[in-house]
Design a protein around this motif. Sequence first.
Motif, PDB file in Angstrom:
ATOM      1  N   ILE A  72       0.820  -1.410  -0.196  1.00  0.00           N
ATOM      2  CA  ILE A  72      -0.012   0.022  -0.055  1.00  0.00           C
ATOM      3  C   ILE A  72       0.728   1.091   0.042  1.00  0.00           C
ATOM      4  N   VAL A  73       1.988   1.164   0.653  1.00  0.00           N
ATOM      5  CA  VAL A  73       2.643   2.384   0.899  1.00  0.00           C
ATOM      6  C   VAL A  73       3.479   2.519  -0.467  1.00  0.00           C
ATOM      7  N   LEU A  74       4.120   1.641  -1.030  1.00  0.00           N
ATOM      8  CA  LEU A  74       4.560   1.491  -2.270  1.00  0.00           C
ATOM      9  C   LEU A  74       3.792   2.173  -3.309  1.00  0.00           C
ATOM     10  N   LEU A  75       2.521   1.734  -3.476  1.00  0.00           N
ATOM     11  CA  LEU A  75       1.472   2.154  -4.424  1.00  0.00           C
ATOM     12  C   LEU A  75       1.017   3.709  -4.315  1.00  0.00           C
ATOM     13  N   VAL A  76       0.943   4.011  -3.132  1.00  0.00           N
ATOM     14  CA  VAL A  76       0.357   5.360  -2.832  1.00  0.00           C
ATOM     15  C   VAL A  76       1.282   6.456  -2.965  1.00  0.00           C
ATOM     16  N   TYR A  77       2.682   5.969  -2.511  1.00  0.00           N
ATOM     17  CA  TYR A  77       3.642   7.131  -2.606  1.00  0.00           C
ATOM     18  C   TYR A  77       4.316   7.224  -3.898  1.00  0.00           C
ATOM     19  N   GLY A  78       4.374   5.862  -4.570  1.00  0.00           N
ATOM     20  CA  GLY A  78       4.799   5.731  -5.788  1.00  0.00           C
ATOM     21  C   GLY A  78       3.821   6.633  -6.944  1.00  0.00           C
ATOM     22  N   ALA A  79       2.672   6.321  -6.750  1.00  0.00           N
ATOM     23  CA  ALA A  79       1.541   7.075  -7.563  1.00  0.00           C
ATOM     24  C   ALA A  79       1.578   8.429  -7.410  1.00  0.00           C
ATOM     25  N   THR A  80       1.511   9.046  -6.156  1.00  0.00           N
ATOM     26  CA  THR A  80       1.719  10.292  -5.630  1.00  0.00           C
ATOM     27  C   THR A  80       3.219  10.945  -6.389  1.00  0.00           C
ATOM     28  N   TRP A  81       4.206  10.321  -6.519  1.00  0.00           N
ATOM     29  CA  TRP A  81       5.308  10.793  -6.743  1.00  0.00           C
ATOM     30  C   TRP A  81       5.291  11.046  -8.319  1.00  0.00           C
ATOM     31  N   PHE A  82       4.737  10.132  -8.989  1.00  0.00           N
ATOM     32  CA  PHE A  82       4.502   9.973 -10.622  1.00  0.00           C
ATOM     33  C   PHE A  82       3.708  11.287 -10.847  1.00  0.00           C
ATOM     34  N   TRP A  83       2.782  11.544 -10.208  1.00  0.00           N
ATOM     35  CA  TRP A  83       1.840  12.668 -10.579  1.00  0.00           C
ATOM     36  C   TRP A  83       2.294  13.836 -10.121  1.00  0.00           C
ATOM     37  N   VAL A  84       3.053  14.169  -9.105  1.00  0.00           N
ATOM     38  CA  VAL A  84       3.766  15.196  -8.737  1.00  0.00           C
ATOM     39  C   VAL A  84       4.624  15.696  -9.766  1.00  0.00           C
ATOM     40  N   ARG A  85       5.464  14.644 -10.261  1.00  0.00           N
ATOM     41  CA  ARG A  85       6.656  14.765 -11.361  1.00  0.00           C
ATOM     42  C   ARG A  85       5.783  15.307 -12.722  1.00  0.00           C
ATOM     43  N   ARG A  86       4.565  14.994 -12.824  1.00  0.00           N
ATOM     44  CA  ARG A  86       3.550  15.370 -13.999  1.00  0.00           C
ATOM     45  C   ARG A  86       2.829  16.870 -13.617  1.00  0.00           C
ATOM     46  N   SER A  87       3.405  17.224 -12.622  1.00  0.00           N
ATOM     47  CA  SER A  87       2.958  18.748 -11.966  1.00  0.00           C
ATOM     48  C   SER A  87       1.552  18.954 -12.081  1.00  0.00           C
ATOM     49  N   LYS A  88       0.810  17.921 -11.281  1.00  0.00           N
ATOM     50  CA  LYS A  88      -0.529  17.983 -10.884  1.00  0.00           C
ATOM     51  C   LYS A  88      -0.600  18.498  -9.694  1.00  0.00           C
ATOM     52  N   ASN A  89      -1.793  19.630  -9.563  1.00  0.00           N
ATOM     53  CA  ASN A  89      -1.867  20.195  -8.255  1.00  0.00           C
ATOM     54  C   ASN A  89      -2.448  19.580  -7.260  1.00  0.00           C
ATOM     55  N   TRP A  90      -3.438  18.604  -7.460  1.00  0.00           N
ATOM     56  CA  TRP A  90      -3.916  17.712  -6.603  1.00  0.00           C
ATOM     57  C   TRP A  90      -3.161  16.788  -6.041  1.00  0.00           C
ATOM     58  N   ALA A  91      -1.980  16.496  -6.767  1.00  0.00           N
ATOM     59  CA  ALA A  91      -0.793  15.392  -6.386  1.00  0.00           C
ATOM     60  C   ALA A  91      -0.029  16.169  -5.449  1.00  0.00           C
ATOM     61  N   ARG A  92       0.154  17.526  -5.548  1.00  0.00           N
ATOM     62  CA  ARG A  92       1.139  18.578  -4.642  1.00  0.00           C
ATOM     63  C   ARG A  92       0.350  18.257  -3.262  1.00  0.00           C
ATOM     64  N   TRP A  93      -1.149  18.331  -3.346  1.00  0.00           N
ATOM     65  CA  TRP A  93      -1.733  18.357  -1.990  1.00  0.00           C
ATOM     66  C   TRP A  93      -1.757  17.045  -1.228  1.00  0.00           C
ATOM     67  N   VAL A  94      -1.879  15.957  -2.071  1.00  0.00           N
ATOM     68  CA  VAL A  94      -1.645  14.504  -1.526  1.00  0.00           C
ATOM     69  C   VAL A  94      -0.367  14.497  -1.046  1.00  0.00           C
ATOM     70  N   ALA A  95       0.500  15.006  -1.673  1.00  0.00           N
ATOM     71  CA  ALA A  95       2.050  14.827  -0.950  1.00  0.00           C
ATOM     72  C   ALA A  95       2.139  15.681   0.216  1.00  0.00           C
ATOM     73  N   ILE A  96       1.580  16.666   0.239  1.00  0.00           N
ATOM     74  CA  ILE A  96       1.492  17.529   1.488  1.00  0.00           C
ATOM     75  C   ILE A  96       0.830  16.773   2.693  1.00  0.00           C
TER      76      ILE A  96
END
Length: 155
Positions: A72-96
């Motif tokens: 679960i941690v691998l999937l959640v953090y990996g997917a969030t990092w992928f979308w942060v790299r794609r400059s998605k604002n919602w992913a920035r908030w998930v990362a926060i």
Amino acid sequence: MSTPRTPEAKPPNVKNFTTAFLILALLMVAAQAINFIVTLLPAAQDAIIDLGDGTTTTVAALQNTYLTLLIIVLLVYGATWFWVRRSKNWARWVAIVLAVLAALGAVQGLIGVFATGATDTVGLALSLAQVIAAGWVLALAFRQDLHAWFTGRGV
């Protein structure tokens, strides 16, 4: 008319934010991997853990739980990092949110380590690294240039 956003044009703080979140993600995955590996060690398999309410369990019984958490941690953090790299604002908030949760968990881990006499050096190092990485993510998350990049109002 705004300039098109290209990966090469990313401000340094956007790249730093992505790197900081990647490091936090790797630390969180490493913590769960260590928990899972400990459950596989023959010396730890028969150890009894007091769950605090009068019930106990063996370390071996936690094996499936730690494997599930690792995935679960691998999937959640990996997917969030992928979308942060794609400059998605919602992913920035998930990362926060994930950084805040990681910081809280790390502080709880530090309190646990110090409550037991600070003899768990791996736990201490991992918790300190998580606090630092989460702090780095949070320090960058609200910078003006980063906010402008993720919301599309700037380069």
